[in-house]
Scaffold this active site. Structure first.
Site, mmCIF file in Angstrom:
data_model
loop_
_atom_site.group_PDB
_atom_site.id
_atom_site.type_symbol
_atom_site.label_atom_id
_atom_site.label_comp_id
_atom_site.label_asym_id
_atom_site.label_seq_id
_atom_site.Cartn_x
_atom_site.Cartn_y
_atom_site.Cartn_z
ATOM 1 N N GLY A 33 0.821 -1.194 0.000
ATOM 2 C CA GLY A 33 0.000 0.000 0.000
ATOM 3 C C GLY A 33 0.849 1.234 0.000
ATOM 4 C CG ASN A 34 1.273 2.913 -2.807
ATOM 5 O OD1 ASN A 34 0.334 3.440 -3.377
ATOM 6 N ND2 ASN A 34 1.728 1.722 -3.157
ATOM 7 N N GLY A 37 8.993 -0.469 -1.178
ATOM 8 C CA GLY A 37 9.451 -1.592 -0.357
ATOM 9 C C GLY A 37 10.080 -1.248 0.982
ATOM 10 C CB SER A 77 5.329 3.615 -4.250
ATOM 11 O OG SER A 77 4.344 2.704 -4.685
ATOM 12 C CB SER A 78 6.365 -0.604 -7.831
ATOM 13 O OG SER A 78 5.578 -1.153 -6.805
ATOM 14 C CG ASP A 79 1.281 0.466 -6.686
ATOM 15 O OD1 ASP A 79 1.277 -0.289 -7.677
ATOM 16 O OD2 ASP A 79 1.076 0.059 -5.531
ATOM 17 C CG HIS A 89 -2.942 0.794 -4.009
ATOM 18 N ND1 HIS A 89 -4.129 0.156 -4.276
ATOM 19 C CD2 HIS A 89 -1.968 -0.120 -4.276
ATOM 20 C CE1 HIS A 89 -3.873 -1.077 -4.687
ATOM 21 N NE2 HIS A 89 -2.569 -1.277 -4.685
ATOM 22 C CG HIS A 115 -3.343 -4.959 -1.656
ATOM 23 N ND1 HIS A 115 -2.578 -5.942 -2.236
ATOM 24 C CD2 HIS A 115 -3.291 -3.908 -2.516
ATOM 25 C CE1 HIS A 115 -2.070 -5.495 -3.388
ATOM 26 N NE2 HIS A 115 -2.490 -4.257 -3.575
ATOM 27 C CG ASP A 156 -23.166 9.399 6.023
ATOM 28 O OD1 ASP A 156 -24.134 10.076 5.634
ATOM 29 O OD2 ASP A 156 -23.125 8.849 7.144
ATOM 30 C CG HIS A 197 -4.621 -4.570 -7.834
ATOM 31 N ND1 HIS A 197 -3.831 -3.744 -8.617
ATOM 32 C CD2 HIS A 197 -4.040 -4.584 -6.620
ATOM 33 C CE1 HIS A 197 -2.816 -3.314 -7.890
ATOM 34 N NE2 HIS A 197 -2.923 -3.800 -6.677
ATOM 35 C CE1 TYR A 239 -23.121 14.086 10.316
ATOM 36 C CE2 TYR A 239 -20.930 14.886 9.768
ATOM 37 C CZ TYR A 239 -21.746 14.042 10.478
ATOM 38 O OH TYR A 239 -21.203 13.150 11.349
HETATM 39 ZN ZN LIG Z 1 -1.705 -3.109 -5.072
#
Ligand SMILES: [Zn+2]
Length: 231
Positions: A27-28, A45, A73-75, A94, A96, A119, A168, A226
């Site tokens: 995640g990132n 990583g 990050s690779s993403d 991102h 998981h 909401d 994914h 709200y």
């Molecule tokens: Zn992913």
């Protein structure tokens, strides 16, 4: 350079394991300074425990690394694609997280079954089409961004600030990265509740439109009432 942006991204990344949205390094989070065209993102990583503010990597919207001793990050190309495609967002997350990822793996949207969902999301959380072998072989992370943008052709990314990438996991976004983290928590919670509701009542229909709209619009848009007034 852009120390505040790095801090924003750093704090958002630390919240992901804190909220139980991340295991290992799956995640990132990134934060964008749109004026400068630069975003700060987690290095690839690196363990969350060892992460420091100065480890955040600065990348520009052309995809060039601007500053940082680690690789981003690779993403990163997915984040960049979303910043280019969604003009009003300033943060991307991102994860998981398990319940939202269960829907993503199944290729099913997260249905809007109650007001908690309404909401945050003006309808179901959509799922992308499956990526082709060519897209997977090519620039995979950039193409992941492309299938998200394609899915949002007729959707407003601020009315539905989350997506499931088929097979994914979820991506979420917001005007700030802090908002994108909040949305990631909400998406995971709604996915969990949806699974439980469907267990109680298999085949349960989506929330009634009037109730969906009531809950969404009392929190978002010009008629929102709200919470406390912003000065
Ligand atoms: Zn992913």
């Amino acid at each position: 350079m852009l120390k505040e942006l790095k801090r924003e991204a750093y704090e958002a990344n630390l919240l992901l394991p804190k909220y139980g949205l991340i295991n290992l390094t799956f995640g990132n989070a990134s934060a964008l300074n749109r004026g400068r065209g630069i975003f700060a993102i987690k290095p690839s990583g690196v363990d969350y425990d060892a992460l420091r503010v100065e480890d955040m990597v600065l990348v520009d919207l052309e995809g060039e690394k601007v500053e940082g001793k680690f690789n981003p990050s690779s993403d990163t190309p997915t984040h960049r694609r979303l910043y280019l495609g969604f003009e009003k967002i300033g943060g991307v997350v991102h994860t998981h997280s398990s319940h939202a990822t269960a829907f993503a793996q199944a290729g099913r949207p997260i249905p809007a079954l109650g007001t908690t969902h309404a909401d945050y999301f003006h309808g179901e959380i959509p799922v992308t089409r499956k990526m082709t072998a060519k897209e997977i072989a090519r620039a995979y992370e950039w193409e992941t961004g492309n299938v998200i943008i394609e899915r949002f052709k007729k959707l407003d990314p601020l009315e539905c600030p989350a997506v499931l990438v088929n097979r994914h996991a979820p991506f979420t976004w917001g005007e700030t990265v802090a908002k994108a983290v909040e949305i990631a928590v909400a998406a995971e919670y709604c996915a969990h509740m949806a699974l439980m509701s469907l267990r109680v009542a298999p085949g349960l229909a989506s929330i009634e439109t009037a109730l969906l709209k009531k809950h969404f619009h009392r929190k978002h848009g010009p008629g929102a009432y709200y919470g406390q007034k912003r000065s």
